[in-house]
Design a protein around this motif. Structure first.
Motif, PDB file in Angstrom:
ATOM      1  N   GLU A 243       0.889  -1.165   0.000  1.00 17.54           N
ATOM      2  CA  GLU A 243       0.000   0.000   0.000  1.00 17.54           C
ATOM      3  C   GLU A 243       0.925   1.212   0.000  1.00 17.54           C
ATOM      4  O   GLU A 243       1.387   1.663   1.049  1.00 17.54           O
ATOM      5  CB  GLU A 243      -0.921  -0.021   1.216  1.00 17.54           C
ATOM      6  CG  GLU A 243      -1.950  -1.131   1.173  1.00 17.54           C
ATOM      7  CD  GLU A 243      -3.003  -0.997   2.246  1.00 17.54           C
ATOM      8  OE1 GLU A 243      -3.708   0.041   2.262  1.00 17.54           O
ATOM      9  OE2 GLU A 243      -3.118  -1.912   3.084  1.00 17.54           O
ATOM     10  N   ILE A 244       1.184   1.709  -1.179  1.00 16.59           N
ATOM     11  CA  ILE A 244       2.220   2.728  -1.348  1.00 16.59           C
ATOM     12  C   ILE A 244       1.908   3.983  -0.547  1.00 16.59           C
ATOM     13  O   ILE A 244       2.786   4.561   0.090  1.00 16.59           O
ATOM     14  CB  ILE A 244       2.391   3.055  -2.845  1.00 16.59           C
ATOM     15  CG1 ILE A 244       2.853   1.798  -3.602  1.00 16.59           C
ATOM     16  CG2 ILE A 244       3.393   4.191  -3.041  1.00 16.59           C
ATOM     17  CD1 ILE A 244       2.880   1.967  -5.104  1.00 16.59           C
ATOM     18  N   GLY A 245       0.648   4.398  -0.557  1.00 20.68           N
ATOM     19  CA  GLY A 245       0.283   5.606   0.179  1.00 20.68           C
ATOM     20  C   GLY A 245       0.511   5.489   1.670  1.00 20.68           C
ATOM     21  O   GLY A 245       0.782   6.484   2.349  1.00 20.68           O
ATOM     22  N   LYS A 246       0.380   4.296   2.208  1.00 26.22           N
ATOM     23  CA  LYS A 246       0.616   4.067   3.640  1.00 26.22           C
ATOM     24  C   LYS A 246       2.078   3.759   3.942  1.00 26.22           C
ATOM     25  O   LYS A 246       2.467   3.655   5.108  1.00 26.22           O
ATOM     26  CB  LYS A 246      -0.244   2.905   4.138  1.00 26.22           C
ATOM     27  CG  LYS A 246      -1.740   3.175   4.150  1.00 26.22           C
ATOM     28  CD  LYS A 246      -2.475   1.972   4.722  1.00 26.22           C
ATOM     29  CE  LYS A 246      -3.975   2.215   4.792  1.00 26.22           C
ATOM     30  NZ  LYS A 246      -4.695   1.029   5.347  1.00 26.22           N
ATOM     31  N   GLY A 247       2.860   3.572   2.885  1.00 24.88           N
ATOM     32  CA  GLY A 247       4.251   3.194   3.105  1.00 24.88           C
ATOM     33  C   GLY A 247       4.394   1.779   3.630  1.00 24.88           C
ATOM     34  O   GLY A 247       5.351   1.466   4.341  1.00 24.88           O
TER      35      GLY A 247
END
Length: 337
Positions: A243-247
């Motif tokens: 989940e790229i946005g959450k890192g």
């Protein structure tokens, strides 16, 4: 008698969906109804794009089995054993049912997952939902090939499918799942040579280091299970997720075995160490967030579910955890390779 198994030993997929759910209070009957629809739903979605090789595996935990079914129980079915070592923890987390969906494309996993959850409706609560994807040439997000030591063909089937040792559940299996999150910042700050010593393999070509070179706490050393001179293997079908946005970047570990004690011993060696403290170096950058153990019944079981219990057992299991010595003894006494 021929027993039809669920598809465990299949080629690596390019997309996967992992769903772990718990049964809501008083909804056991609705869940049984949903499970009865699984074979038909799977056939319906698979038929739309047969060339994309959709497969489905459903697993049932100790708590789920006691609530849904009467009669004999699978020999090794028990709750996942939480582990707390000198530096790392493997938590046990809720889960009554596992759905492991695989295909060449994401759309089939999505479609079947949606239909399964619609069939179950408000009878379950989702605890884990992970959408996995193939990363280049079967690599994890740490950049190493994952699963190259899986047994295939007859040895693979012998490693995962229950035989005469538990004849009532012949053709079934067991699976342990864990969701790991990776600290990619720390990992990427290491040199390739340092990373290779953590794993015990060359990163580029996936060639294993000689035994004289591999550290005792390298990932592949700790995860090699040999009891009384016999090496016991499991079949991993791990998938990367992010989940790229959450890192958040990780690996969903899913290990199938004929006897879950093989995987349990592996995890004890990883998190506690043998000797104590010789823990898996990969845990310095990978943290386990979930932990569940499921029985994987045969397709015959799913086509003709056992009777429901008169009174679903919702109590917590009180079975004591097995020690490393007890796991080794159980594996040695099992008598299969």
């Amino acid at each position: 008698m021929v027993v039809y198994t669920q598809p465990i030993t299949v080629p690596p997929a390019e997309a996967a969906l992992f769903l772990v759910v718990t049964i809501n209070p008083g909804k056991e009957g609705a869940v049984r109804s949903g499970l009865e629809q699984l074979p038909g739903l799977t056939r319906s979605v698979r038929y739309r794009l047969p060339e994309n090789h959709l497969s489905r595996v459903v697993g049932i935990s100790d708590s789920g089995y006691r609530r849904l079914f009467d009669g004999p129980r699978p020999r090794y079915l028990r709750p996942f054993q939480a582990l707390e070592g000198p530096r790392h923890k493997a938590p046990a987390t809720p889960g009554d049912l596992l759905f492991h969906l695989r295909a060449k494309t994401t759309d089939l996993c999505f479609e079947l997952g949606k239909l399964v959850m619609e069939a179950l409706g408000d009878s379950v609560t989702t605890q884990v939902e992970v959408h996995g994807f193939r990363y280049f040439d079967e690599r994890d997000l740490l950049g190493f090939v994952d699963g190259s030591e899986n047994p295939t063909g007859p040895p693979g089937d012998a490693s995962v499918y229950i035989g005469d040792e538990d004849p009532h559940f012949r053709g079934g299996s067991y699976v342990i799942t864990q969701k790991y999150l990776h600290d990619l910042t720390t990992w990427q700050a290491m040199t390739v040579e340092q990373q290779e010593m953590v794993i015990g393999r060359h990163k580029q070509d996936d060639v294993e280091f000689p035994d004289s070179v591999k550290p005792a706490d390298a990932h592949i050393v700790v995860n090699t299970i040999t009891v009384d001179g016999v090496q016991h293997k499991i079949v991993r079908d791990n998938m990367p997720f992010a989940e790229i946005g959450k890192g958040e970047f990780g690996t969903f570990f899913i290990g199938y075995s004929r006897n879950p004690e093989v995987t349990e011993l592996m995890l004890q060696r990883m998190f506690i160490g043998e000797p104590v403290g010789n823990t898996d170096r990969i845990l310095e950058v990978s943290t386990a967030k979930t932990g569940t153990l499921f029985f994987v019944p045969s397709e015959d079981f799913l086509d003709n579910l056992p009777d429901a219990p008169a009174h679903p057992d919702t109590s917590e299991s009180t079975a004591p955890p097995l020690t490393m010595a007890q796991l080794k003894e159980g594996i040695a006494n099992e008598g299969f390779k």
